[in-house]
Design an enzyme around this catalytic site. Structure first.
Site, PDB file in Angstrom:
ATOM      1  N   CYS A   1       0.091  -9.215  59.938  1.00 49.04           N
ATOM      2  CA  CYS A   1      -0.187 -10.602  60.333  1.00 49.04           C
ATOM      3  C   CYS A   1       1.090 -11.434  60.235  1.00 49.04           C
ATOM      4  O   CYS A   1       1.968 -11.170  59.418  1.00 49.04           O
ATOM      5  CB  CYS A   1      -1.273 -11.204  59.441  1.00 49.04           C
ATOM      6  SG  CYS A   1      -1.747 -12.887  59.957  1.00 49.04           S
TER       7      CYS A   1
ATOM      8  N   ASP B   1       1.232 -14.309  59.112  1.00 50.94           N
ATOM      9  CA  ASP B   1       1.078 -15.191  57.946  1.00 50.94           C
ATOM     10  C   ASP B   1       2.328 -15.182  57.062  1.00 50.94           C
ATOM     11  O   ASP B   1       2.827 -14.114  56.696  1.00 50.94           O
ATOM     12  CB  ASP B   1      -0.147 -14.712  57.143  1.00 50.94           C
ATOM     13  CG  ASP B   1      -0.580 -15.724  56.093  1.00 50.94           C
ATOM     14  OD1 ASP B   1       0.248 -16.084  55.220  1.00 50.94           O
ATOM     15  OD2 ASP B   1      -1.744 -16.165  56.135  1.00 50.94           O
TER      16      ASP B   1
ATOM     17  N   ARG C   1       2.700 -15.671  54.079  1.00 54.92           N
ATOM     18  CA  ARG C   1       2.525 -15.124  52.721  1.00 54.92           C
ATOM     19  C   ARG C   1       2.580 -13.604  52.692  1.00 54.92           C
ATOM     20  O   ARG C   1       2.426 -13.000  51.624  1.00 54.92           O
ATOM     21  CB  ARG C   1       1.165 -15.587  52.150  1.00 54.92           C
ATOM     22  CG  ARG C   1       1.059 -17.098  51.996  1.00 54.92           C
ATOM     23  CD  ARG C   1      -0.386 -17.503  51.780  1.00 54.92           C
ATOM     24  NE  ARG C   1      -1.229 -17.167  52.936  1.00 54.92           N
ATOM     25  CZ  ARG C   1      -2.551 -17.344  52.986  1.00 54.92           C
ATOM     26  NH1 ARG C   1      -3.181 -17.852  51.932  1.00 54.92           N
ATOM     27  NH2 ARG C   1      -3.228 -17.017  54.066  1.00 54.92           N
TER      28      ARG C   1
ATOM     29  N   HIS D   1      -4.743  -8.776  55.762  1.00 54.49           N
ATOM     30  CA  HIS D   1      -4.725  -9.427  54.444  1.00 54.49           C
ATOM     31  C   HIS D   1      -5.969 -10.277  54.268  1.00 54.49           C
ATOM     32  O   HIS D   1      -6.503 -10.820  55.238  1.00 54.49           O
ATOM     33  CB  HIS D   1      -3.454 -10.267  54.264  1.00 54.49           C
ATOM     34  CG  HIS D   1      -3.387 -11.482  55.149  1.00 54.49           C
ATOM     35  ND1 HIS D   1      -3.654 -12.752  54.692  1.00 54.49           N
ATOM     36  CD2 HIS D   1      -3.115 -11.617  56.469  1.00 54.49           C
ATOM     37  CE1 HIS D   1      -3.533 -13.614  55.681  1.00 54.49           C
ATOM     38  NE2 HIS D   1      -3.208 -12.953  56.782  1.00 54.49           N
TER      39      HIS D   1
ATOM     40  N   CYS E   1      -7.135 -14.269  55.688  1.00 54.63           N
ATOM     41  CA  CYS E   1      -6.423 -14.400  56.964  1.00 54.63           C
ATOM     42  C   CYS E   1      -6.991 -15.581  57.772  1.00 54.63           C
ATOM     43  O   CYS E   1      -8.176 -15.597  58.114  1.00 54.63           O
ATOM     44  CB  CYS E   1      -6.538 -13.107  57.766  1.00 54.63           C
ATOM     45  SG  CYS E   1      -5.625 -13.165  59.318  1.00 54.63           S
TER      46      CYS E   1
HETATM   47 CO    CO Z   1      -3.487 -13.558  58.701  1.00 57.43          CO
END
Ligand code: CO
Length: 224
Positions: free
Chosen positions: A42, A44, A46, A98, A101
């Site tokens: 992803c 993302d 993080r 994750h 998400c």
């Molecule tokens: Co995500």
């Protein structure tokens, strides 16, 4: 300090620290890369791919998009997979989702966010396909957690069904496709028990992983 100054200062400090640890580091990398893994994860912020598995530049080929989706018409992702297999000679492909998400949650809650709604339709397809596994869970948090896992298991299947992986298997290449999930709450990776190689049945492997995900969700729900 402006944003640009900050990022450039960080970059200079990182390059210097890297050289201090290994004076030949950039010399070794400048002419070629020979990563051992393809990571599909992803976007993302993080979930920084290299960092969470402790790999250095040059060690992992990375493709990231919102909610780690592998779509058979996405030329970007398909090109990454083809380059990884055919040019870089990578045999290990890891799809990593994750928990928490944002893309998965938006799909689950049918939020209207704009253009990305179209991308997230693919997650809603996963949701519809596995409605029976999601149905016992009324709590949105549990549904989201389970859907994050189901999505990875489905995307592993999508990777396996690309013409590149199918052809690599046909040529006898030992390409392995795995599905993992990362927990932003504790920094730990979890294996979703989906690992597909040339001689494995994708359908059976996925079925087992789906049932295991549903069982983990059931145990979490009863423990609550
Ligand atoms: Co995500």
């Amino acid at each position: 300090m402006t944003t640009k100054d900050l990022l450039f200062a960080n970059n200079r400090a990182w390059a210097a620290a890297t050289l201090a640890r290994d004076p030949a580091f950039f010399d070794k990398l400048k002419n070629q890369q020979s990563p051992g893994y393809l990571w599909i994860g992803c976007a993302d912020s993080r979930v920084p791919a290299n960092e969470i598995v402790g790999l250095l530049p040059g060690e992992m080929f990375v493709h990231r998009n919102v909610a780690n989706v592998v779509v058979h018409t996405d030329l970007n992702c398909l090109s990454v997979i083809q380059y990884a297999i055919d040019v870089l000679g990578i045999n290990e492909i890891i799809v990593t989702g994750h928990y928490g998400c944002g893309g998965v949650i938006a799909a689950l809650e049918q939020r209207r966010l704009g253009l990305i709604d179209n991308w997230l339709r693919h997650i809603q397809d996963v949701m519809r396909r596995h409605e029976a596994l999601l149905a016992p869970h009324g709590a949105q948090a549990e549904r989201a957690r389970l859907l994050c896992e189901l999505n990875v298991i489905e995307q592993v299947g999508n990777v396996c069904q690309t013409s590149m992986v199918q052809e690599a298997w046909g040529r006898g290449r030992d390409v392995i496709v795995r599905g993992w999930i990362y927990d932003v709450a504790d920094g730990l990776l979890n294996d979703l028990g989906v690992r597909v190689g040339r001689d494995d049945s994708l359908a059976l492997t996925q079925e087992r992983a789906l049932l295991a995900a549903a069982e983990r969700a059931r145990v979490r729900a009863t423990a609550r």
